[in-house]
Design a protein around this motif. Structure first.
Motif, mmCIF file in Angstrom:
data_model
loop_
_atom_site.group_PDB
_atom_site.id
_atom_site.type_symbol
_atom_site.label_atom_id
_atom_site.label_comp_id
_atom_site.label_asym_id
_atom_site.label_seq_id
_atom_site.Cartn_x
_atom_site.Cartn_y
_atom_site.Cartn_z
ATOM 1 N N ARG A 231 0.982 -1.135 -0.029
ATOM 2 C CA ARG A 231 -0.202 0.146 -0.022
ATOM 3 C C ARG A 231 1.084 1.437 -0.185
ATOM 4 O O ARG A 231 0.739 2.111 0.746
ATOM 5 N N VAL A 232 1.836 1.385 -1.027
ATOM 6 C CA VAL A 232 2.837 2.045 -1.470
ATOM 7 C C VAL A 232 2.344 3.045 -2.500
ATOM 8 O O VAL A 232 2.349 2.021 -3.321
ATOM 9 N N SER A 233 1.949 3.996 -2.497
ATOM 10 C CA SER A 233 1.101 4.602 -4.154
ATOM 11 C C SER A 233 2.135 5.215 -4.711
ATOM 12 O O SER A 233 3.116 5.663 -4.274
ATOM 13 N N PRO A 257 6.012 8.569 5.453
ATOM 14 C CA PRO A 257 5.327 9.040 6.196
ATOM 15 C C PRO A 257 3.902 8.429 6.075
ATOM 16 O O PRO A 257 3.525 7.486 5.476
ATOM 17 N N MET A 258 2.607 9.352 7.493
ATOM 18 C CA MET A 258 2.010 8.213 7.233
ATOM 19 C C MET A 258 1.220 8.820 6.277
ATOM 20 O O MET A 258 1.090 9.943 5.924
ATOM 21 N N VAL A 259 0.226 7.577 6.290
ATOM 22 C CA VAL A 259 -0.571 7.605 5.042
ATOM 23 C C VAL A 259 -2.228 8.025 5.883
ATOM 24 O O VAL A 259 -2.730 7.426 6.741
ATOM 25 N N ASP A 260 -3.381 8.946 4.903
ATOM 26 C CA ASP A 260 -4.630 9.254 5.954
ATOM 27 C C ASP A 260 -5.757 8.286 5.577
ATOM 28 O O ASP A 260 -4.978 7.383 4.207
ATOM 29 N N ASN A 261 -7.145 8.246 5.468
ATOM 30 C CA ASN A 261 -7.712 7.767 4.872
ATOM 31 C C ASN A 261 -8.328 7.834 3.286
ATOM 32 O O ASN A 261 -8.744 6.667 3.137
ATOM 33 N N LYS A 262 -7.949 9.572 3.175
ATOM 34 C CA LYS A 262 -7.975 9.326 1.735
ATOM 35 C C LYS A 262 -6.762 8.704 0.459
ATOM 36 O O LYS A 262 -7.126 8.828 -0.123
ATOM 37 N N GLY A 263 -6.173 8.370 1.457
ATOM 38 C CA GLY A 263 -5.166 7.692 0.552
ATOM 39 C C GLY A 263 -3.985 8.561 0.144
ATOM 40 O O GLY A 263 -2.983 8.150 -0.495
ATOM 41 N N ARG A 264 -4.054 10.597 1.079
ATOM 42 C CA ARG A 264 -2.482 11.242 1.406
ATOM 43 C C ARG A 264 -1.082 11.007 2.088
ATOM 44 O O ARG A 264 -1.995 10.902 3.178
ATOM 45 N N ALA A 265 -0.923 11.044 1.945
ATOM 46 C CA ALA A 265 0.894 10.859 2.819
ATOM 47 C C ALA A 265 0.467 12.791 3.904
ATOM 48 O O ALA A 265 0.791 13.253 3.630
#
Length: 329
Positions: A231-233, A257-265
């Motif tokens: 799960r690393v875009s 970096p951590m990723v939020d619920n919307k898949g943004r770092a």
């Protein structure tokens, strides 16, 4: 009161006397450090990528200031001097300087500082050339496209203690020994942020790598199935490159970096201090050194036991192996 003022003045004067030599020593130390690394800096800057980038950065300056050429250029100056910048060009250059200074506040390495300067200077050159002559603007833009497609920034080739994974080896290696902690960088060669982070990650591997704490890298730009599995875009818009993942017992414990619920770092600065603090590298290294000693002791005991039907002792299998961590040497 006079004696008190005199005493305060003496204290201030003494402090200044103490501060001046320390500042001078700092400047002298920095100067000597720069001179010591000057041959390496020249060798680094003389690579084709940086030579061409520098030439393209100063292209408009050369065109505007070259005698015999600048006389035929258009200018908005009141005095009609076409060999000097007009007020609009000065305004664009000042705006460029402000943008570079703002971007370099988050830069970590010298490569990032220079890369920001080159990138935004080329953007400013495109604007300046189009404003000067549309034909020059099209020509310069075509040169920029050709440069991006044919000339890549040099990759880091310095010393490191890093294991490079493929799509077939990463899972097996992470689960091979549950006692080993892995810090794995997920990167892509086309990402400038990954290229700038490479020397920082290599330096950390030289300082902290040992039997119980290992460093690895995997190119998810090449192995797209790994990016989906972990799960690393790889999208530039996601800003997840590079990503550092900590594995213990074959399982992911944390990532930056951590990723939020919307898949943004979530914005995070990849410098050495942040990584040491967030991943508790000093504590992990101390625990790993103890594990390293226990593993070595166990291997020595196993090597000291004779085989069945033989009176000869086994040779130590680790006698010819090199120690991976410089701290353990």
């Amino acid at each position: 009161m006079r004696s008190l003022s005199a005493a305060n003045s003496a204290v201030v004067f003494t402090s200044l006397e103490a501060a001046v030599p320390s500042a001078s020593m700092g400047l002298i130390t920095g100067l000597f450090t720069f001179l010591y690394h000057l041959p390496q800096i020249y060798k680094w800057l003389l690579r084709p990528y940086y030579v061409i980038s520098f030439t393209m950065t100063v292209a408009f300056l050369l065109v505007r200031k070259t005698p015999g050429l600048c006389e035929h250029l258009a200018s908005d100056r009141e005095d009609g001097n076409s060999c000097d910048f007009d007020w609009r060009e000065v305004e664009i250059l000042m705006f460029l300087s402000a943008i570079v200074m703002m971007k370099n506040r988050r830069a970590i390495t010298l490569e990032q500082h220079i890369g920001n300067l080159f990138m935004f200077s080329k953007v400013a050159n495109v604007i300046l050339f189009f404003r000067l002559d549309i034909r020059l603007g099209i020509l310069y833009l075509a040169l920029c496209v050709a440069f991006v497609m044919t000339c890549k920034p040099p990759l880091y080739m310095g010393p490191e203690y890093i294991k490079y994974f493929s799509d077939k080896t990463i899972d097996e290696e992470l689960q091979r020994d549950s006692r080993v902690t892995w810090i794995v960088e997920f990167y892509a060669n086309w990402s400038s942020e990954c290229q700038s982070f490479a020397p920082v990650f290599a330096d950390l591997s030289l300082k902290y790598n040992c039997a119980g704490l290992r460093f690895g890298k995997v190119d998810i730009g090449r192995y797209s199935d790994i990016s989906e599995r972990y799960r690393v875009s790889t999208s530039p818009l996601s800003k997840q490159l590079p990503s550092l993942l900590l594995f213990q017992g074959g399982r992911e414990v944390m990532r930056r970096p951590m990723v939020d619920n919307k898949g943004r770092a979530v914005s995070w600065t990849f410098n050495e201090e942040n990584i040491i603090r967030e991943f508790n590298l000093n504590e992990l290294f101390q625990k790993s050194k103890k594990l390293n000693k226990s593993m070595s002791l166990r291997e020595k005991q196993n090597s000291a036991q004779p085989e069945e039907g033989s009176d000869e002792l086994l040779e130590n299998p680790n006698s010819n192996q090199q120690t991976e961590s410089k701290k353990d040497q």
